[in-house]
Design an enzyme around this catalytic site. Structure first.
Site, PDB file in Angstrom:
ATOM      1  N   ASP A  13     -67.171  11.751  48.856  1.00  0.00           N
ATOM      2  CA  ASP A  13     -66.974  10.586  49.733  1.00  0.00           C
ATOM      3  C   ASP A  13     -65.524  10.131  49.754  1.00  0.00           C
ATOM      4  O   ASP A  13     -65.216   8.949  49.661  1.00  0.00           O
ATOM      5  CB  ASP A  13     -67.883   9.411  49.301  1.00  0.00           C
ATOM      6  CG  ASP A  13     -69.322   9.856  49.236  1.00  0.00           C
ATOM      7  OD1 ASP A  13     -69.752  10.508  50.188  1.00  0.00           O
ATOM      8  OD2 ASP A  13     -69.992   9.583  48.228  1.00  0.00           O
ATOM      9  N   LYS A  16     -62.895  13.744  53.231  1.00  0.00           N
ATOM     10  CA  LYS A  16     -62.597  15.145  53.563  1.00  0.00           C
ATOM     11  C   LYS A  16     -62.761  15.419  55.058  1.00  0.00           C
ATOM     12  O   LYS A  16     -61.983  16.136  55.658  1.00  0.00           O
ATOM     13  CB  LYS A  16     -63.557  16.085  52.822  1.00  0.00           C
ATOM     14  CG  LYS A  16     -63.097  16.462  51.439  1.00  0.00           C
ATOM     15  CD  LYS A  16     -64.019  17.512  50.822  1.00  0.00           C
ATOM     16  CE  LYS A  16     -65.427  17.026  50.632  1.00  0.00           C
ATOM     17  NZ  LYS A  16     -65.594  15.927  49.680  1.00  0.00           N
ATOM     18  N   GLY A  42     -72.243  14.325  53.179  1.00  0.00           N
ATOM     19  CA  GLY A  42     -72.139  13.649  54.472  1.00  0.00           C
ATOM     20  C   GLY A  42     -70.674  13.473  54.800  1.00  0.00           C
ATOM     21  O   GLY A  42     -69.963  12.764  54.113  1.00  0.00           O
ATOM     22  N   HIS A  43     -70.205  14.177  55.816  1.00  0.00           N
ATOM     23  CA  HIS A  43     -68.793  14.083  56.192  1.00  0.00           C
ATOM     24  C   HIS A  43     -68.681  13.324  57.504  1.00  0.00           C
ATOM     25  O   HIS A  43     -69.359  13.645  58.472  1.00  0.00           O
ATOM     26  CB  HIS A  43     -68.185  15.477  56.349  1.00  0.00           C
ATOM     27  CG  HIS A  43     -68.130  16.242  55.064  1.00  0.00           C
ATOM     28  ND1 HIS A  43     -67.750  17.551  54.973  1.00  0.00           N
ATOM     29  CD2 HIS A  43     -68.409  15.861  53.794  1.00  0.00           C
ATOM     30  CE1 HIS A  43     -67.801  17.944  53.703  1.00  0.00           C
ATOM     31  NE2 HIS A  43     -68.202  16.935  52.970  1.00  0.00           N
ATOM     32  N   THR A  44     -67.820  12.310  57.518  1.00  0.00           N
ATOM     33  CA  THR A  44     -67.677  11.502  58.733  1.00  0.00           C
ATOM     34  C   THR A  44     -66.420  11.903  59.489  1.00  0.00           C
ATOM     35  O   THR A  44     -65.341  11.990  58.917  1.00  0.00           O
ATOM     36  CB  THR A  44     -67.615  10.003  58.353  1.00  0.00           C
ATOM     37  OG1 THR A  44     -68.769   9.703  57.575  1.00  0.00           O
ATOM     38  CG2 THR A  44     -67.594   9.122  59.592  1.00  0.00           C
ATOM     39  N   ARG A 138     -84.446  33.998  42.341  1.00  0.00           N
ATOM     40  CA  ARG A 138     -84.501  35.051  43.380  1.00  0.00           C
ATOM     41  C   ARG A 138     -85.748  34.954  44.251  1.00  0.00           C
ATOM     42  O   ARG A 138     -86.243  35.955  44.765  1.00  0.00           O
ATOM     43  CB  ARG A 138     -84.424  36.468  42.759  1.00  0.00           C
ATOM     44  CG  ARG A 138     -83.047  37.084  42.593  1.00  0.00           C
ATOM     45  CD  ARG A 138     -82.066  36.298  41.799  1.00  0.00           C
ATOM     46  NE  ARG A 138     -82.458  35.932  40.447  1.00  0.00           N
ATOM     47  CZ  ARG A 138     -82.314  36.698  39.361  1.00  0.00           C
ATOM     48  NH1 ARG A 138     -81.766  37.889  39.465  1.00  0.00           N
ATOM     49  NH2 ARG A 138     -82.658  36.259  38.179  1.00  0.00           N
ATOM     50  N   GLN A 176     -68.633  17.432  48.357  1.00  0.00           N
ATOM     51  CA  GLN A 176     -68.632  16.623  47.129  1.00  0.00           C
ATOM     52  C   GLN A 176     -67.227  16.513  46.531  1.00  0.00           C
ATOM     53  O   GLN A 176     -66.259  16.532  47.273  1.00  0.00           O
ATOM     54  CB  GLN A 176     -69.629  17.182  46.097  1.00  0.00           C
ATOM     55  CG  GLN A 176     -71.080  16.935  46.446  1.00  0.00           C
ATOM     56  CD  GLN A 176     -71.663  17.975  47.373  1.00  0.00           C
ATOM     57  OE1 GLN A 176     -71.253  19.117  47.354  1.00  0.00           O
ATOM     58  NE2 GLN A 176     -72.614  17.581  48.188  1.00  0.00           N
ATOM     59  N   THR A 191     -73.915  17.722  40.706  1.00  0.00           N
ATOM     60  CA  THR A 191     -74.713  18.425  41.696  1.00  0.00           C
ATOM     61  C   THR A 191     -75.123  19.796  41.139  1.00  0.00           C
ATOM     62  O   THR A 191     -74.876  20.091  39.963  1.00  0.00           O
ATOM     63  CB  THR A 191     -73.964  18.490  43.046  1.00  0.00           C
ATOM     64  OG1 THR A 191     -74.863  18.964  44.046  1.00  0.00           O
ATOM     65  CG2 THR A 191     -72.740  19.393  42.989  1.00  0.00           C
ATOM     66  N   ASP A 283     -55.324   2.173  53.529  1.00  0.00           N
ATOM     67  CA  ASP A 283     -55.407   0.877  54.239  1.00  0.00           C
ATOM     68  C   ASP A 283     -56.461  -0.047  53.644  1.00  0.00           C
ATOM     69  O   ASP A 283     -56.426  -1.251  53.883  1.00  0.00           O
ATOM     70  CB  ASP A 283     -55.724   1.121  55.715  1.00  0.00           C
ATOM     71  CG  ASP A 283     -57.011   1.908  55.881  1.00  0.00           C
ATOM     72  OD1 ASP A 283     -57.073   3.051  55.379  1.00  0.00           O
ATOM     73  OD2 ASP A 283     -57.971   1.379  56.486  1.00  0.00           O
TER      74      ASP A 283
END
Ligand code: IMP
Ligand code: MG
Length: 335
Positions: A13, A16, A42-44, A138, A176, A191, A283
């Site tokens: 978070d 990225k 979750g990439h924004t 497997r 991650q 993870t 910021d």
């Protein structure tokens, strides 16, 4: 460039998605390939006023025409993937390796019902851990066994390595952050895979000699969701006061927060052999620096903080995020 790997430095978070989208546009990349775990991420990406929250499609999709690949080391939830294909309108340029791992309902059930995984570790409940477990046994299904994915199947390592031979610009997108790595993180609060830069390369079939740049992304403060240690953790009240209070993209849980951790950052650079730092959400720490796009426009306090990061970590801060949009960035590699 030509081959840049982008990974997270702390606990994920970190922005990225934003850094990858900037690099994809700036370098007009030919391929953006996703390594990492799977839809637990979750990439924004916010581009031209539209916010995309992506869990499977590479964040560089905003570069028109770029080939989008998901490597064999990655897990795919077919339903989530197909929804994102629609959302991003990328059906004609997405490729999945034949051996991507497939998450099924039973993995999600196990992840959400197991007291150990859900309550103690605090997983995202997306089935990634149980699917990895099956892969080690497997018995996990792979991409080529799933009918709805057949139009996307390809040989991802071959596509990437052939493009590298032609010196095409390629981005590898990790998921991650370093301290959620199964091997290098705060075990057992991690993870289900390694997610450092070497692992991201292995996920898509690229060897270590091919890599030109490793960008490690750090947020200007630290957050983590789920269980596990977090040094100098703030109270929820203090986090709200500072404006560091965040809600997680995938799980909607409250993110725990703490100040920037120089020791963790230094070690993350070591573990990933980072060549450049991307420092995001500056910021949020220095609100008057919102949306600045030039180094000289930054406040003295913000510049002092960046200088301290460079001095303590001995790595250049090449990119500085000053807002959520793909263009709200200071790129110090452009002179
Ligand atoms: P899992 O990856 O769902 O098994 O969750 C294991 C741990 O990693 C939990 O603490 C999760 O909150 C964390 N985690 C997994 N993916 C992400 C992510 O993309 N961002 C932040 N934390 C994550
Ligand atoms: Mg995230």
């Amino acid at each position: 460039m030509p081959l840049t790997v982008v990974v997270g430095g702390f606990f994920g978070d970190c922005g990225k998605g934003k850094i990858i989208s900037h690099l994809a546009l700036r370098d007009k990349v030919k391929i953006v390939a996703r390594g990492g775990v799977g839809p637990n991420a979750g990439h924004t990406v916010i581009h031209e006023g539209v916010a995309y929250r992506l869990r499977q499609i590479p964040s560089g999709f905003i570069q028109q025409g770029a080939r989008l690949l998901i490597g064999p080391g990655v897990l795919v939830s077919p339903g989530i993937l197909l929804e994102e294909v629609k959302l991003t309108n990328t059906r004609d340029r997405l490729g999945l390796d034949r051996q991507v791992g497939i998450i099924e309902e039973k993995h999600i059930d196990e992840d959400t019902k197991s007291a150990y995984l859900k309550k103690r570790i605090g997983t995202t409940g997306t089935g990634c851990g149980p699917a990895q477990q099956e892969r080690a046994k497997r018995t996990l299904k792979v991409g080529q066994e799933v009918d709805v994915l057949k139009d996307f199947l390809t040989d991802v390592p071959l596509e990437i390595n052939e493009a590298l031979e032609k010196e095409r610009n390629i981005l590898l997108e990790g998921t991650q952050g370093t301290y959620l790595s199964l091997y290098h993180g705060t075990y057992p609060y991690v993870t289900s895979k390694d997610i450092t830069a070497s692992a991201i390369c292995a996920d898509v079939g690229v060897g270590p000699k091919r890599v030109d740049d490793v960008v490690v992304v750090f947020k200007a403060y630290v957050t983590r969701v789920g269980g596990g240690p977090l040094e100098n953790e703030l109270s929820e009240k203090e986090a709200k006061r500072k404006g560091w209070y965040e809600i997680a993209t995938v799980t909607r849980r409250v993110r725990r927060s703490a100040p920037f951790n120089f020791d963790l950052a230094r070690r993350a650079i070591m573990l990933n052999s980072g060549t450049k730092i991307a420092l995001t959400k500056l910021d949020v720490v220095f609100p008057k620096d919102r949306a600045k796009t030039k180094w000289v426009e930054l406040s003295a306090e913000a510049r002092k903080f960046v200088a301290r990061v460079e001095e303590e970590i001995k790595t250049p801060v090449a990119f500085i995020g000053t807002g959520p949009g793909s263009h709200q960035i200071i790129d110090r590699t452009i002179v």
